[in-house]
Design a protein around this motif. Sequence first.
Motif, short mmCIF file in Angstrom:
data_model
loop_
_atom_site.label_atom_id
_atom_site.label_comp_id
_atom_site.label_asym_id
_atom_site.label_seq_id
_atom_site.Cartn_x
_atom_site.Cartn_y
_atom_site.Cartn_z
N LEU A 84 2.27 24.35 12.42
CA LEU A 84 3.18 24.19 11.29
C LEU A 84 4.49 24.91 11.55
CD1 LEU A 84 0.64 24.74 8.37
CD2 LEU A 84 1.83 22.61 8.89
N VAL A 85 4.38 26.13 12.07
CA VAL A 85 5.58 26.92 12.36
C VAL A 85 6.40 26.25 13.46
CG1 VAL A 85 6.39 29.13 13.28
CG2 VAL A 85 4.55 29.08 11.60
N GLU A 86 5.72 25.68 14.45
CA GLU A 86 6.44 24.98 15.52
C GLU A 86 7.29 23.85 14.97
OE1 GLU A 86 5.41 22.68 19.73
OE2 GLU A 86 3.94 22.69 18.10
N LEU A 87 6.73 23.08 14.06
CA LEU A 87 7.47 21.97 13.46
C LEU A 87 8.70 22.48 12.71
CD1 LEU A 87 4.48 19.92 12.03
CD2 LEU A 87 5.90 19.28 13.99
N SER A 88 8.53 23.58 12.00
CA SER A 88 9.65 24.15 11.25
C SER A 88 10.70 24.73 12.17
CB SER A 88 9.13 25.23 10.29
OG SER A 88 10.17 25.76 9.51
N ASP A 89 10.26 25.48 13.18
CA ASP A 89 11.20 26.12 14.12
C ASP A 89 12.03 25.09 14.87
OD1 ASP A 89 10.35 28.60 13.36
OD2 ASP A 89 9.10 28.97 15.12
N VAL A 314 -2.31 38.81 3.53
CA VAL A 314 -1.05 38.70 4.25
C VAL A 314 -0.58 37.24 4.20
CG1 VAL A 314 -2.12 38.30 6.51
CG2 VAL A 314 0.18 39.24 6.41
N SER A 315 0.69 37.02 3.95
CA SER A 315 1.19 35.66 3.80
C SER A 315 1.29 34.96 5.15
CB SER A 315 2.57 35.67 3.13
OG SER A 315 3.55 36.17 4.01
N LEU A 316 1.18 33.64 5.11
CA LEU A 316 1.32 32.87 6.35
C LEU A 316 2.72 32.99 6.92
CD1 LEU A 316 -0.63 29.59 5.48
CD2 LEU A 316 -1.46 31.66 6.59
N ASP A 317 3.70 33.16 6.06
CA ASP A 317 5.07 33.37 6.53
C ASP A 317 5.15 34.61 7.41
OD1 ASP A 317 6.92 31.39 5.85
OD2 ASP A 317 6.91 31.99 3.76
N LYS A 318 4.46 35.65 6.99
CA LYS A 318 4.49 36.89 7.76
C LYS A 318 3.76 36.72 9.09
CE LYS A 318 4.41 41.84 6.96
NZ LYS A 318 4.14 42.92 5.97
N LEU A 319 2.65 36.01 9.07
CA LEU A 319 1.95 35.74 10.33
C LEU A 319 2.86 35.01 11.30
CD1 LEU A 319 -1.65 34.60 9.27
CD2 LEU A 319 -0.86 36.86 9.97
N ALA A 320 3.62 34.06 10.77
CA ALA A 320 4.54 33.29 11.62
C ALA A 320 5.57 34.19 12.28
CB ALA A 320 5.22 32.22 10.79
N GLN A 321 5.99 35.21 11.59
CA GLN A 321 6.99 36.13 12.13
C GLN A 321 6.49 36.88 13.35
OE1 GLN A 321 8.38 38.78 9.02
NE2 GLN A 321 8.64 37.10 7.57
N TYR A 322 5.16 37.10 13.41
CA TYR A 322 4.59 37.90 14.50
C TYR A 322 3.95 37.05 15.59
CZ TYR A 322 5.29 41.86 11.38
OH TYR A 322 5.86 42.81 10.56
N HIS A 323 4.14 35.74 15.52
CA HIS A 323 3.52 34.86 16.50
C HIS A 323 3.94 35.20 17.93
CE1 HIS A 323 3.17 31.11 18.89
NE2 HIS A 323 2.06 30.94 18.21
N ASN A 324 5.23 35.31 18.17
CA ASN A 324 5.71 35.60 19.53
C ASN A 324 5.29 36.98 19.99
OD1 ASN A 324 6.94 33.09 19.70
ND2 ASN A 324 8.94 33.83 19.01
N ALA A 325 5.27 37.95 19.08
CA ALA A 325 4.83 39.30 19.43
C ALA A 325 3.36 39.29 19.82
CB ALA A 325 5.05 40.25 18.26
#
Length: 337
Positions: A84-89, A314-325
């Motif tokens: 989902l995050v990939e599609l948005s990014d 924890v929100s999914l938005d926050k998880l998305a922020q730490y994906h690359n880390a």
Amino acid sequence: MKKLLASAILAGLVAPQAAIAAEEVNVYSYRQPFLVEPMFKEFTDETGIKVNVKFAKKGLAEKLQQEGKYSPADVILTTDISRLVELSDKQLVQPVDSKIIDENVPAQYRDNEDEWFALTLRARNVYSSRDRIGHLPADFDYLDLAKPEWKGKICTRSGKHPYNVSLVSAMIAHYGEAETKTWLEGLKSNLARKPQGNDRAQVKAVKEGLCDLAIGNSYYLGKMVNDDKQKAWAESVYIDFPGQKAHGTHVNVSGMAMAKYAPNKANAQKLMEFLTGTTAQQMYAEVNYEYPVKPGVKRSDLVASWGDFTADDVSLDKLAQYHNAAIKLLDEVKFDL
């Protein structure tokens, strides 16, 4: 001839192209046919809108990029937060302003800019051997997986798989990168074998005595229980919900988004609203043993038998922020090597 055609359209004798398109909606789906096709049939029966589907195991983002503004895609269904995050990014989706979806999907499980929404939840569990371990203590936490007492006793799939990346992202959200890296190093040192296979393969390894604990998603247990060849694997383990005395059990999601150039935008929104409604949510629960994202929808009897648990908030938005880390830490500790 042109005057006759125009007159016919005005008279309702010939349907304009827009009207024809308005009776369809096109879906690109990572979700399998057995699960979504019955929902689409129900949607068509209720609305008269035909659902056209293209199924894929990978590469939908690339396909959407190649098609650009000529893409026929209206709705994209995915199997985890990372896609989902990939599609948005990659700017392949658009916001959806729907009071119905907002009422059905808690804010924790949707994008804060309304570009994607969860449809179902699946817990990231720890499975324990019935014979050798029994149920894990009620206060068992993901942090405990790095304790020396579990040396050589844990099985998991690749750390780079989206399910595990999501878990690592949650650990970063709660504990920061330094502590999460230490935890990953401890977890790696406790692995019974190199990460491999899928979630079901980890439970099979417990059955075979290769490990005592396995990390896996909850809905796979339901699938194994109802598979003649895999039922014995399922019966060899208990399902445990870590984090009940800490931040709660980590959950990942399946989800949906509206394609950036959706040619049938109104119908796409109707389908998305339907998928978050009680009928579709109940079908998700019964057919695939997932947790409905809409509050109040009944779980399947089998899933309910596993017991209640508190999910990590924890929100999914926050998880998305730490994906690359999370990916970076997995590389640094050479988790899969």
